[in-house]
Scaffold this motif. Structure first.
Motif, mmCIF file in Angstrom:
data_model
loop_
_atom_site.group_PDB
_atom_site.id
_atom_site.type_symbol
_atom_site.label_atom_id
_atom_site.label_comp_id
_atom_site.label_asym_id
_atom_site.label_seq_id
_atom_site.Cartn_x
_atom_site.Cartn_y
_atom_site.Cartn_z
ATOM 1 N N PHE A 32 26.233 6.311 -17.330
ATOM 2 C CA PHE A 32 25.872 7.009 -18.576
ATOM 3 C C PHE A 32 27.038 7.768 -19.207
ATOM 4 C CE2 PHE A 32 21.850 6.276 -16.523
ATOM 5 C CZ PHE A 32 20.989 5.981 -17.557
ATOM 6 N N THR A 307 19.200 13.445 -20.303
ATOM 7 C CA THR A 307 17.775 13.211 -20.053
ATOM 8 C C THR A 307 17.563 11.779 -19.582
ATOM 9 O OG1 THR A 307 17.435 14.682 -21.926
ATOM 10 C CG2 THR A 307 15.488 13.560 -21.069
ATOM 11 N N ASP A 308 18.251 10.825 -20.236
ATOM 12 C CA ASP A 308 18.132 9.413 -19.839
ATOM 13 C C ASP A 308 18.607 9.231 -18.399
ATOM 14 O OD1 ASP A 308 17.297 8.940 -22.376
ATOM 15 O OD2 ASP A 308 19.161 8.015 -23.078
ATOM 16 N N ARG A 311 15.999 10.498 -15.960
ATOM 17 C CA ARG A 311 14.863 9.567 -15.828
ATOM 18 C C ARG A 311 15.272 8.331 -15.043
ATOM 19 N NH1 ARG A 311 12.596 11.224 -21.340
ATOM 20 N NH2 ARG A 311 11.779 13.236 -20.665
ATOM 21 N N ALA A 312 16.518 7.879 -15.261
ATOM 22 C CA ALA A 312 16.998 6.681 -14.558
ATOM 23 C C ALA A 312 17.108 6.950 -13.054
ATOM 24 C CB ALA A 312 18.349 6.240 -15.122
#
Ligand code: NAI
Length: 350
Positions: A32, A307-308, A311-312
């Motif tokens: 990310f 945030t991604d 969640r990942a």
């Protein structure tokens, strides 16, 4: 983006699960582009051996300056008399008033489905080191009598209640306040009064009130009916271990300590001295705690990538748990800490 995380590897299984957690965070960083860096800060028995204290003022100052903290479990019961409990010092020093403890069933074929989060007040209550301006909240007037003081304030109850109702807005819009006001009419009565007052600002969230002993039984019967649970310090401590066990085991139970400006990721469990040094501790609780920290950072900075990533990581943990070959002995398998971390990293990279 540049994010500096303070890492305190802790005692017992702490260094093992911290290593696994850092491997997962490094993988998330690669996927990310989060710009993570890690600052190692001495703590616990290792710090005592090197510096003569389990937690120094310099370490506290470095934690204060970090963007977030990963605190592995500490063997506080083994500390010499008078040595600081770093966890308590950090919670008090950084005013981390909310201890957020989700319990989600993630194991394949789990008989019970549950997805609740306990908002535990973290700064007062029945904790001897937190309730007094000077001296201890626990004392012995005579050799045959011991007393403990429980501190409950309106302001602390209102802010934990507000945190719980805010969380409920993004969940199933139900808050359960757990108390014992039938017996502790003043202290738990004040807690309930504060929760009801805050509830008035959240007309779309329902509030139910449950007595703590009944709550312990209700959780065993059907934990799936609960969404956000708000309670005082000691009840929250006990109920969150129960909920963690019901969701699959203490080794899976994450937590985040949150204040206005700081957050500390910390597993619910302790340093597990009975299995330390064998490479078989379950790292899930600390990995998921780190994910909660990224989520908090994402909300605070308005940065969706964080945030991604959170969640990942959560999805990768669930995917890894779907394969029983990864399970550590506490889950009935013969997997290792490092092997589980590898499985999460592989799932993340996919
Ligand atoms: P504990 O949580 O360390 O262990 C209880 C049982 O759960 C043990 O059988 C242990 O092997 C197992 N367990 C815990 N975490 C596990 C994991 N990740 N994977 C596999 N099995 C796991 O509680 P205990 O034994 O009461 O306390 C040990 C030490 O930890 C004490 O010194 C205590 O003061 C400290 N402690 C520290 C905490 C913290 O740093 N936040 C919280 C609770 C206890």
């Amino acid at each position: 983006m540049a994010i500096d995380l303070a890492v305190l590897r802790g005692d017992g299984i702490g260094p093992e699960i911290a290593e696994a957690t850092l491997a997962v965070l490094a993988a998330a960083d690669r996927c990310f582009g989060l710009g993570l860096s890690f600052s190692e800060i001495p703590v616990g028995l290792a710090a005592f051996a090197a510096e003569g204290t389990t937690f120094s003022d310099a370490s506290e100052a470095r934690i204060r300056a970090a963007d977030g903290v990963i605190l592995a479990p500490l063997a506080t019961y083994e500390y010499a008399e008078g040595q600081p409990n770093p966890s308590a010092r950090i919670r008090r020093g950084l005013d981390l008033y909310a201890n957020i403890r989700p319990s989600v069933s993630r194991l394949p074929g789990a008989a019970r489905r549950m997805d609740l989060v306990i908002y535990r007040e973290n700064t007062e209550g029945f904790y001897a080191d937190r309730s007094m301006f000077a001296g201890s909240g626990e004392f012995m007037p005579s050799p045959d009598m011991a007393l403990a003081v429980r501190k409950i304030t309106r302001s602390a109850c209102e802010r934990i209640a507000r945190a719980a109702f805010e969380a409920a807005l993004h969940r199933r819009r139900k808050v359960t306040a757990v108390h014992k006001a039938n017996v502790l009419r003043q202290t738990d009565g004040l807690f309930l009064e504060a929760v009801r007052h805050v509830a008035g600002d959240y007309p779309t969230v329902s509030l139910e009130e449950v007595i703590v002993d009944a709550m312990a039984a209700h959780l065993v019967r059907d934990a799936s009916v609960y969404d956000v649970v708000v309670t005082t310090n000691m009840y929250g401590d006990i109920l969150s271990d129960e909920a963690g066990e019901l969701a699959g085991g203490l080794g899976l139970a994450p937590a985040l300590n949150v204040g206005a400006d700081h957050a500390v990721a910390q597993a619910v469990h302790g340093s597990a001295p009975d299995i330390a040094g064998r490479g078989i501790a379950n790292p899930v609780a600390l990995i998921l705690s780190a994910a909660l920290l990224l989520e908090w950072l994402g909300a605070r900075r308005g940065e969706p990538l964080l945030t991604d990533a959170a969640r990942a990581i959560e999805a990768a943990v669930t995917a890894a748990l779907a394969d029983p070959a990864t399970h550590t002995p506490d889950l009935g398998g013969d997997g290792t800490t490092a092997g589980f971390a590898d499985a999460v990293v592989r799932a993340l990279s996919r």
